[in-house]
Design an enzyme around this catalytic site. Structure first.
Site, PDB file in Angstrom:
ATOM      1  CB  SER A  74      -6.774  -2.285 -78.635  1.00  0.00           C
ATOM      2  OG  SER A  74      -7.697  -1.581 -79.270  1.00  0.00           O
ATOM      3  CG  HIS A 124      -6.084   0.039 -83.328  1.00  0.00           C
ATOM      4  ND1 HIS A 124      -6.675  -1.120 -83.699  1.00  0.00           N
ATOM      5  CD2 HIS A 124      -6.615   0.004 -81.974  1.00  0.00           C
ATOM      6  CE1 HIS A 124      -7.586  -1.615 -82.714  1.00  0.00           C
ATOM      7  NE2 HIS A 124      -7.486  -1.263 -81.642  1.00  0.00           N
ATOM      8  CG  ASP A 131      -6.340  -0.703 -87.142  1.00  0.00           C
ATOM      9  OD1 ASP A 131      -7.076   0.255 -86.534  1.00  0.00           O
ATOM     10  OD2 ASP A 131      -5.715  -1.711 -86.494  1.00  0.00           O
TER      11      ASP A 131
END
Length: 645
Positions: free
Chosen positions: A43, A313, A310
């Site tokens: 991600s 990330h 978050d």
């Protein structure tokens, strides 16, 4: 979390062609020396494999904050760092899109070269390279799309001219697959195996992240497991680095844990808030503690003030910082390979000065057995245009030349000149500053008999690069790395010509041929400090081999005054791009070689001057010199006096 399955049938192609791709963005005017960019990872690098149900209609999800102004539903998410790096490199926008997006497939849009998928572990990253890529809804387990991986879909051949970008390992920790040092080493080894698979298929340039310290994230900050997680992150990286050092490719490591720790140690420099907990809080509040001031629901929401969006990330500000870090390494050789060109420029300044003196003396040497001295001062301007692997640069130089010639026979004279040169060069978008002090001596031998003439010169010199200050952007900050080094040069030059006028004429016109050989060596050096952006630079050598044809002439305006000039065209035979070997100072076991400045094949030069006899033995001279190829323009002016004795 809601299911990521989307009603594709309701989407509209015109809007999505822009939202799902980077086609709405301007393409930079100059591309880097890579054919394209391939990205593999999780991600942290995902370009938008999943549909974004909370974003604009038909948008793809990227794992960072929304771009504002409210940072909430209906707004796009920002780009990940490899996408930002690809934009900076001038990679074709469509190539930066996701590889396995179900939205692209539903709309018939082409897939891109970003194979990173949110949630991927190191085994899945390797599979996306060697077997297949799958996008799976993390809530329902529904497979949204599967396609053959990069190598199976490309006949197991990797593009040797592409840049490959590899990151991963965090999900091995977050999904409970790393519980011991042996687990961490196995995961690090799998990421290295991904680089190895690409190399074995033909990849040459592979940029690899070291795993960030997972313990220093909101997910583990303040957690009793934090020390162990940090220790296992280090074990992961130790194994990764050990294996990467054995791969026969240009492995370009990014020391991400060191870079992040440097950033968080001085956050205000990079635009982050200095008065808040950047590790223990985040912007979105998704599975982490939202920052009470700059968080989404804080008193002054602003993701650019925070490093984490978050629990793991980065925000878009941090993603840009990470992209700039990669750029600082890739672009370094584009500037540093100009150091030998500074040496060549200094040598050409002396050669131009010497040839101007020869031309002023043409057909009018001093009497046999006498000396003619030379004192000259001049200035130069150097302009280098940007190349795909060379930075734009602008230089200034000054010099003082002393010397003399002795006529020892009717048709022969010899001489020696020595010069001191100061040259300053500003390169790149932030005006990196490089300074050279050069000291060059040339011995020469000349022949003139009737219409035939020739000259031969040999030069040698010492180069002192007392300032090598490389500058680059890191987010909102301007960073620099400093160093200094030495070098040397030697050269041979020969010309043979025929004077159409002959002796005792007020004019001379002479075609000639020329041959030049020059070699500049710049010693390797280490940029100061052990920071994440500091580089250790290997020795450089740049050889020039040229052959040319030209025409020189002079006109005696009066008994005391003459004008002179020459034009020439030269062909360079050493035109391969310069290759620079270097390493991150903090990761010295992995060195890599990247392309730099590319010499041009054709060179045109011209000069124009005037000389005036003040007395029988004393002359004053002024001249202008010009050199030009496709990328480089050098101009110089000088004034000098000569005295017979």
């Amino acid at each position: 979390m809601r299911s990521l399955v989307s009603p594709f049938s309701s989407l509209r192609k015109p809007l999505l062609a822009c939202l799902l791709s980077l086609g709405c963005l301007p393409t930079p005017g100059t591309a880097a020396p890579y054919s394209t960019l391939f990205v593999f990872g999780d991600s942290l690098a995902d370009a938008g494999q999943f549909p974004d149900l909370a974003g604009p209609s038909g948008a793809s999800l990227r794992f960072t904050n929304r771009t504002g102004p409210t940072y909430g539903s209906g707004e796009m998410t920002g780009y990940s760092s490899p996408t930002l790096l690809g934009m900076m490199l001038g990679i074709a926008p469509a190539d930066l899109n996701a590889s396995t997006s179900p939205l692209n497939a539903a709309l018939g849009l082409p897939d891109g070269n970003n194979w990173a998928v949110g949630g991927y572990r190191t085994d899945q990253i390797l599979a996306a390279i060697t077997s297949q890529s799958s996008v799976v809804d993390p809530n329902s387990g529904t497979t949204l799309r599967t396609r053959p991986g990069y190598l199976p879909g490309n006949n197991f051949r990797a593009d040797p001219d592409a840049l490959y970008y590899l990151t991963g390992g965090g999900n091995d920790f977050l999904q409970g697959r790393v519980l011991s040092a042996s687990d961490a080493r196995a995961a690090g080894g799998r990421l290295a195996d991904s680089a190895q698979a690409l190399q074995q298929a033909g990849a040459r340039y592979i940029m690899v992240w070291l795993l960030p310290d997972i313990g220093q994230t909101p997910a583990f900050s303040g957690n009793p497991a934090q020390p162990l997680v940090s220790q296992l992150s280090s074990a992961f990286n130790s194994q990764l680095v050990a294996q990467l050092a054995q791969i026969d490719a240009q492995i370009i490591p990014l020391n991400i844990p060191l870079f992040i720790s440097e950033t968080l140690a001085d956050p205000a420099r990079y635009g982050f808030a200095a008065n808040t907990n950047l590790i223990g809080t985040c912007f979105s509040g998704d599975s982490c503690t939202a920052n009470p001031i700059y968080g989404l629901n804080g008193s002054s929401p602003d993701p650019s003030k925070l490093f984490f969006n978050d629990r793991v990330h980065p925000t878009t500000a941090a993603q840009q910082l990470l992209a700039d870090y990669g750029w600082s390494i890739l672009s370094a050789p584009w500037e540093l390979t100009l150091l030998p060109e500074m040496g060549h420029s200094t040598l050409r300044s002396q050669q131009d000065e010497l040839r101007a003196q020869w031309l002023a003396d043409f057909g009018a040497w001093q009497p046999i057995g006498q000396w003619r001295s030379l004192v000259a001062a001049g200035g130069q301007h150097l302009d280098i245009d940007a190349q795909s692997s060379g930075a734009q640069a602008d230089g200034r130089g000054y010099n003082l030349t002393l010397g003399g010639s002795y006529r020892f026979a009717e048709h022969w004279r010899s001489g020696l000149v020595a010069g001191a040169y100061r040259q300053s060069l500003k390169a790149g978008t932030l005006d990196s500053h490089y300074r050279l002090n050069g000291y060059i001596a040339s011995a020469f031998l000349q022949y003139q008999a009737n219409n035939l003439w020739a000259d031969l010169a040999a030069s040698g010199g010492r180069l002192d690069y007392d300032r090598a200050e490389r500058k680059f952007a890191l987010g909102v900050a301007e960073a620099q790395q400093k160093g200094d080094t030495d070098g040397h040069l030697w050269a041979l030059s020969a010309r043979l010509g025929y004077d159409l006028a002959g002796a005792n004429r007020p004019w001379h016109l002479s075609p000639f041929i020329s041959a030049d050989y020059a070699r500049v060596n710049v010693d390797g050096y280490r940029e100061r400090g052990n920071g994440s952006t500091a580089l250790t630079i290997d020795d450089q050598e740049r050889t020039s081999k040229r052959a040319g044809v030209g025409l020189l002439g002079k006109w005696q305006l009066s008994n005391a005054t003459q004008v002179f000039g020459e034009i020439a065209h030269e062909r360079e035979f050493e035109t391969d791009p310069q290759q620079l070997r270097m390493a991150l100072t903090s990761l010295s076991s992995i060195n890599f070689e990247l392309q730099g400045y590319e010499p041009q094949r054709n060179l045109n030069r011209a000069s124009l001057g005037v000389a005036h006899k003040i007395s029988r033995d004393l002359s004053l001279r002024a001249n202008y010199n010009w050199r030009k190829n496709d990328e480089l323009t050098q101009q110089g002016v000088s004034v000098g006096v000569s005295l017979d004795f």
